[in-house]
Motif scaffolding. Structure first.
Motif, mmCIF file in Angstrom:
data_model
loop_
_atom_site.group_PDB
_atom_site.id
_atom_site.type_symbol
_atom_site.label_atom_id
_atom_site.label_comp_id
_atom_site.label_asym_id
_atom_site.label_seq_id
_atom_site.Cartn_x
_atom_site.Cartn_y
_atom_site.Cartn_z
ATOM 1 N N THR A 163 -46.118 47.871 11.928
ATOM 2 C CA THR A 163 -46.348 48.314 10.560
ATOM 3 C C THR A 163 -45.704 47.329 9.594
ATOM 4 O OG1 THR A 163 -46.156 50.537 11.430
ATOM 5 C CG2 THR A 163 -46.124 50.328 9.037
ATOM 6 N N GLU A 164 -46.434 46.964 8.571
ATOM 7 C CA GLU A 164 -45.868 46.059 7.575
ATOM 8 C C GLU A 164 -44.659 46.718 6.903
ATOM 9 O OE1 GLU A 164 -47.260 43.640 3.655
ATOM 10 O OE2 GLU A 164 -48.858 44.365 4.988
ATOM 11 N N GLY A 165 -43.602 45.946 6.740
ATOM 12 C CA GLY A 165 -42.396 46.509 6.111
ATOM 13 C C GLY A 165 -41.555 47.326 7.073
ATOM 14 N N GLY A 166 -41.921 47.329 8.343
ATOM 15 C CA GLY A 166 -41.178 48.101 9.334
ATOM 16 C C GLY A 166 -39.895 47.395 9.759
ATOM 17 N N ALA A 167 -39.088 48.120 10.505
ATOM 18 C CA ALA A 167 -37.804 47.580 10.953
ATOM 19 C C ALA A 167 -37.579 47.948 12.408
ATOM 20 C CB ALA A 167 -36.667 48.125 10.089
ATOM 21 N N ALA A 168 -36.635 47.236 13.018
ATOM 22 C CA ALA A 168 -36.326 47.508 14.418
ATOM 23 C C ALA A 168 -34.819 47.466 14.618
ATOM 24 C CB ALA A 168 -36.993 46.464 15.310
ATOM 25 N N MET A 169 -34.337 48.334 15.488
ATOM 26 C CA MET A 169 -32.918 48.339 15.823
ATOM 27 C C MET A 169 -32.755 48.109 17.318
ATOM 28 S SD MET A 169 -31.563 51.297 13.251
ATOM 29 C CE MET A 169 -30.040 51.287 14.056
#
Ligand code: F6R
Length: 364
Positions: free
Chosen positions: A93-99
């Motif tokens: 997803t555009e603008g998504g993040a991951a940890m």
């Protein structure tokens, strides 16, 4: 050194209360009982989707955190083991993040997953225990666990420290997204801040855990069952038992029992249940009763409200402090890790250096 402890693992288990407390102090303001706004490369209020990635126990932390982020913060979450995520090529997803959760910060698969998600334009946060690690260097932001060096190959205190960070983030994101108010935030952080004290009391109950260990040490297979945010902790219990005692163990969602695993149940298979009182209690208890009806020996971890119903069919019931369901996963991690430790001691295995395992898995 190990001090007065027999193994590093025993020493590190006893560091749970201090480590949880130290980690929470990094994230919660004790005066206002609010989670201090962490420096993040994204705005949690508008984040469309979050990826969580880890290996082994760190993956189980991600799984627990998924329940928290979804139910509390209403944030869509994807969660996978790093060795799968790195080859999945999922639509991002555009603008998504991951940890990326990791004790060592050097785990090869998690680093590769990080690279994949960076190339997909995601912002990257690492949750690590080693500030100068590769993962810390290669992420946009590093959130530290304050567990201190972990020597035992099997992860213990880093696991509860990771859970503590993720719980604080879930509260913070929930606030940022308008899913909870300040009063609810204060109530949840208060529940978290009580965990170290409860953890210390659990560590004092090792005689009871040793009795449970004696009960399961000769089993060939052990099943761990739970529902909701405790399901990953059931998997943690099974993982620790496997790696330390070499007994085959599986963690299952309690509701999955009747879709296969129940065929394994007979009087030789201990069934360890994480079943505190709360919204899912009746559902889990009824799955356990079905296992008991097929001869399964039920060993239940619950609280004082759950104990009477479980005592009707369980062969052993261990009563843990009654806590808010939100913090129950952190609390339950401690006795399941202690249980695996004591089984390993009884079996005489190499507790701190289980066969075939390495502390940091730096190759694929
Ligand atoms: C289990 C255990 C392993 C690690 C896994 C990830 O007790 O210790 O499953 O959790 O190898 O290691 P880190 O956290 O260093 O990425």
């Amino acid at each position: 050194g190990k001090g007065n402890y027999r193994h590093f693992m025993e020493k590190e288990l006893h560091e749970h209360p201090a480590v949880i407390g130290d980690t929470l102090r990094q994230y919660v303001d004790p005066a206002t009982r609010a989670v201090a706004r962490p420096a993040l490369p994204f705005d949690p209020a508008t984040l469309p989707r979050l990826w969580l990635s880890g290996c082994g126990s760190a993956f189980l932390v991600c799984n627990t955190a998924r329940y928290w982020f979804e139910t509390l913060a209403r944030l869509p979450v994807d969660c996978d083991v790093a060795s799968e995520l790195r080859y999945r090529d999922p639509p991002l997803t555009e603008g998504g993040a991951a940890m990326f959760v990791s004790q060592s910060g050097e785990t090869a698969d998690n680093l590769a997953a990080m690279k994949l998600l960076r190339s997909g334009g995601q912002s990257l946060v690492s949750v690590v225990n080693v500030p100068e690690s590769t993962m810390a260097r290669e992420s946009d932001t590093t959130l530290m666990t304050v567990a201190g060096p972990e020597i035992s190959v099997a992860s213990t205190k880093a696991f509860t420290a990771q859970l503590s960070v993720m719980a604080c983030l879930a509260i913070n994101f929930a606030r940022a997204r308008g899913a909870i108010d300040a009063a609810e935030e204060a109530r949840l952080t208060a529940a978290l801040l009580e965990v170290p004290e409860h953890a210390a009391r659990l560590l004092d109950s090792s005689t009871e855990i040793e009795a449970l260990a004696a009960d399961i040490k000769d089993a060939r297979d052990v099943l761990y069952l739970a529902r909701g945010s405790l399901f990953p902790i059931a998997m943690e219990g099974a993982l620790k038992l496997k790696e330390l005692s070499y007994i085959h163990a599986e963690g299952y969602a309690a509701g999955e029992m009747k879709h296969g695993p129940i065929a394994l149940i007979d009087s030789s298979v201990p069934v360890i249940a994480l079943c505190p009182s709360g919204p899912l209690f009746e559902k889990t208890a009824s799955n356990l009763q079905e296992a008991a009806a097929r001869g399964g020996r039920i060993i239940a971890f619950t609280d004082e409200d759950g104990a009477p119903a479980l005592r009707r069919f369980a062969s052993r019931v261990m009563v843990l402090p009654k806590v808010d369901p939100f913090v129950a996963p952190i609390l339950h991690a401690i006795p399941v890790q202690m249980l695996a430790y004591h089984v390993a001691v009884l079996k005489g295995t190499d507790v701190d250096q289980p066969r075939n395992l390495a502390k940091a898995v730096t190759v694929e």
